[in-house]
Design an enzyme around this catalytic site. Structure first.
Site, mmCIF file in Angstrom:
data_model
loop_
_atom_site.group_PDB
_atom_site.id
_atom_site.type_symbol
_atom_site.label_atom_id
_atom_site.label_comp_id
_atom_site.label_asym_id
_atom_site.label_seq_id
_atom_site.Cartn_x
_atom_site.Cartn_y
_atom_site.Cartn_z
ATOM 1 N N HIS A 82 -9.957 -4.999 10.748
ATOM 2 C CA HIS A 82 -10.500 -4.889 9.899
ATOM 3 C C HIS A 82 -12.032 -3.847 9.865
ATOM 4 O O HIS A 82 -12.794 -3.693 9.131
ATOM 5 C CB HIS A 82 -10.709 -6.531 8.984
ATOM 6 C CG HIS A 82 -9.871 -7.022 8.440
ATOM 7 N ND1 HIS A 82 -8.947 -7.507 9.197
ATOM 8 C CD2 HIS A 82 -10.061 -6.824 6.724
ATOM 9 C CE1 HIS A 82 -7.968 -7.364 8.276
ATOM 10 N NE2 HIS A 82 -8.532 -7.418 6.736
ATOM 11 N N GLU A 106 1.205 -1.113 -0.299
ATOM 12 C CA GLU A 106 -0.074 -0.159 0.294
ATOM 13 C C GLU A 106 0.815 1.014 -0.247
ATOM 14 O O GLU A 106 0.832 2.131 -0.836
ATOM 15 C CB GLU A 106 -1.035 -0.293 1.427
ATOM 16 C CG GLU A 106 -1.888 -1.187 1.274
ATOM 17 C CD GLU A 106 -2.206 -2.775 1.166
ATOM 18 O OE1 GLU A 106 -0.946 -3.163 2.218
ATOM 19 O OE2 GLU A 106 -2.714 -3.154 1.477
#
Lengths: 358, 335
Positions: free
Chosen positions: B129, B60
């Site tokens: 998450h 990322e």
């Protein structure tokens, strides 16, 4: 001068450059540039101790041959990203010395209008797209610039300079991986001055021969004597041409030394006298001076005149910076956004969010 | 005007912008061959090829930073970060670089890029998450942060974000992808920095964004139907810049407010909204501003615990009752 096999570079303190006429002219030119970096940085250190310059201030002292050699290898159309040790690159890349000094002074005529300071020299005119203050932050950016070149089928190359400590962060590995996967026209340059702040390469890197890390990314790489301006230039040219013609990334490691501390305020107490002496013995500016005299390219008086000329340039830069005004407070909100936007808060600390009593 | 899902609105808008502007390209994990984890980019690789729909490694920081660099040279990258949780790996590139390049270099280079990323808790995904960390981005000058809640806004704000010359964090929400609504035809770019009053009311203002803007509307309808309470709903749509004037105007009308948010209470976006109301409408307030937010825990996996931690419509109804009761206005609302 260039190593690919893994042995350490043998650095010599007195070189004997070839004496062709062209070579002589080039060498004198490089000497002048290296001296410009040297004198500018010495003057910068002085201005910093006089509190004319604030913030952090990292100098290129000891790395002049690397700076000049690298800048000689890229062309005007190419792009450059550096870390925070960026003054020398800015000067040799072609930024106006007065505007560089004005940036260090935090004045409105600075190359970044006083918004960036020492670590953030930027000038679109010479395609130096920033010095960056976060270790390795510039690597993904440089890869993105190379991606944009490739997207447009351009023939520019991106050079991305970093220090030896950068090779241990995640972004180094992420970026080198992408550069090979995507055939990016980029040259990564690790300026190995042997110290990440006060930590040696051996203390921080499992593989201290940093150019070898490229092999994990199927990337060509080499290590070169960073105190030899011609060796740096030639090695960098190989890398740049490969990037330009074959659209392949390259990792070049230059090995030199840092004459002073990490920044102006660092007395470098962690280094022994012997270590400092060893670096001084390889001072690239002194070495080139002696080589030019020994090789009868120029005599000491001629070189002293070059020095005097460089001093005049640096003096003029300081005078320009001293005269440049501080940025107007009214400009404080000019550069938050490029596209105007409603409801953008433009309040100074004491301003109310809403008018009192409204 | 067609009725379509939030997902479809995003997909169609990306496609239209790629057709309109050859400098617009997409980058992200699994957006090409896999067609996107949430299928926003389905079919685009086939149509535009790998140069413009670029599958990236799981890296990322690297690929988000590469998008910043590409934007510096004038391309208009649209990055998909699979979930906002993974954007934390790219925090340096977003906060230290994308947000700062225009200002730090004295306006010499802008960074016209979009980071699309879904947030949203729930679905038993556990702590890493299920968190809404848009605050980190909304906190940062130099970034723009939008959070559309309807398909129409998804289209309008995505058009505006891609055409904007600054980095925009475009917050989506897993719970919204299948929601449907009318979407205007044609080239209808919205304006970043404008909130919307999505329901008019007179008794209390509900301020929310993203998924909670839907909850606010549900609650407002229920309060009207069951108790005759007239709630006005302000959908922030833009978290930075924050449209304080629209919030203040509404609170001046209703004199009460409840702020809804999917993130944590302390230092959260609701805290900023409540403080702004205090600053701009203190004399109009009949009751303290209440906030309904997620419980301040890393979100657990077990369904029973997860349900207890996430803000619900019932929690909002309770907060409205408490607010109106504090000033004896519930009976007024029920006239």
């Amino acid at each position: 001068m260039t190593t690919k096999g893994g042995s350490n570079v043998a650095t010599t303190s007195r070189r004997r450059p070839a004496r062709s006429a062209k070579n002589s002219e080039e060498l004198l030119g490089y000497y002048r540039q290296m001296l410009l970096v040297r004198r500018f940085e010495e003057r910068t250190a002085q201005a910093y101790t006089e509190a004319k310059i604030g913030g952090y201030c990292h100098l290129n002292l000891g790395e002049e041959a690397t700076v000049v050699g690298l800048m000689a290898a890229i062309e005007e159309r190419d792009y450059l990203f550096t870390n925070y040790r960026d003054h020398g690159y800015a000067l040799i890349r072609g930024m106006d010395p007065g505007r560089v000094m004005a940036e260090l002074y935090g004045r409105q005529d600075g190359v970044s209008k006083g918004w960036g300071g020492s670590m953030h020299l930027f000038d679109t005119d010479v395609r130096q797209l920033g010095g960056y203050g976060i270790v390795g932050g510039q690597l993904p950016l440089a890869a993105g610039a190379a991606l944009a070149v490739s997207y447009r089928d351009g023939d520019e190359v991106v050079m991305c300079q970093m220090g030896d400590g950068t090779t241990n962060i995640g972004a180094f590995h992420e970026t080198l991986n992408m550069a090979t996967l995507w055939d990016l026209p980029i040259v990564f340059v690790v300026v190995n001055n042997h110290l990440g702040m006060g930590t040696t390469v051996e203390m921080s890197s499992a593989e201290p021969e940093l150019y070898k890390r490229a092999s994990a990314y199927r990337m060509e790489s080499a290590r070169v004597d960073g105190n030899d301006v011609i060796a740096v230039r030639d090695a960098a040219k190989v890398a740049v041409e490969r990037a330009r013609k074959e659209q392949k990334p390259y990792l070049l490691e230059t090995v030199s030394g840092r004459l002073k501390g990490h920044s102006v305020v660092d007395p470098a107490a962690y280094r022994s006298k012997d270590e400092v002496e060893a670096v001084r013995a390889q001072d690239p500016v002194a070495a080139l001076h002696d080589a030019l005299v020994d090789g009868k390219v120029a005599d000491a008086d001629q070189l002293a005149e070059v020095d005097a000329e460089v001093h005049r340039i640096v003096k003029a830069a300081v005078e320009f910076a001293e005269k440049s005004p501080a940025p107007e407070v009214s400009s404080l909100f000019d550069y938050t956004y490029a596209s105007p936007v409603p409801n953008d808060s433009r309040r100074l600390p004491a301003d109310p969010l809403f008018p009192v009593g409204a | 005007m067609a009725v379509m899902s939030y997902r479809q609105a995003l997909h169609d808008t990306l496609r239209a912008e790629m057709l309109r502007d050859p400098d617009v390209f997409l980058m992200g994990e699994e957006i090409g061959r896999f067609e996107g984890s949430y299928k926003i980019t389905a079919g685009l690789l086939d149509e535009f090829g790998p140069k413009r729909v670029r599958d990236t490694p799981i890296a990322e920081e690297g690929f988000t930073g590469a998008a910043v660099g590409a934007a510096m040279l004038g391309l208009r990258p649209v990055v998909e970060i699979m979930t906002i949780n993974f954007s934390l790996l790219a925090l340096d590139q977003i906060v230290n670089h994308a947000a700062k390049i225009y200002g730090m270099f004295g306006g010499q280079k802008s960074v016209p890029m979009v980071i699309r990323t879904p947030g949203g808790g729930g679905q038993q995904l556990a702590a890493t998450h299920s968190q809404n960390v848009e605050l980190f981005y909304a906190f940062t000058p130099g970034l723009k942060v939008v959070a559309p809640s309807s398909p129409a806004d998804a289209k309008a704000l995505l058009l505006a974000s891609i055409r904007d010359n600054d980095p925009v964090l475009f917050l989506e929400n897993l719970a919204l992808y299948n929601t449907k609504g009318e979407v205007p035809d044609g080239d209808v770019a919205g304006e970043i920095g404008r909130a919307a009053v999505t329901r008019e009311g007179t008794d209390i203002t509900l301020v929310a964004y993203s998924r909670m803007a839907h909850v606010a509307l549900q609650v407002a309808e229920k309060l009207a139907a069951d108790e005759g309470i007239s709630a006005e709903v302000v959908d922030l749509r833009s978290l930075r810049p924050l449209d304080r004037p629209t919030i203040i105007e509404s609170v001046k009308k209703t004199s009460c407010a409840v702020v809804l948010e999917d993130d944590w209470l302390t230092y959260g976006i609701g805290a900023e909204v409540a403080a702004s109301i205090s600053d701009g409408a203190f004399d109009y307030l009949d009751a303290p501003v209440r906030r309904v937010a997620m419980a301040e825990v890393p979100l657990p996996y077990a369904k029973s615990l997860e349900l207890a931690a996430l803000p619900s419509a019932n929690d909002v109804v309770t907060a409205v009752h408490q607010t109106l009761d504090a000033v004896g206005r519930r009976s007024v609302g029920a006239h």
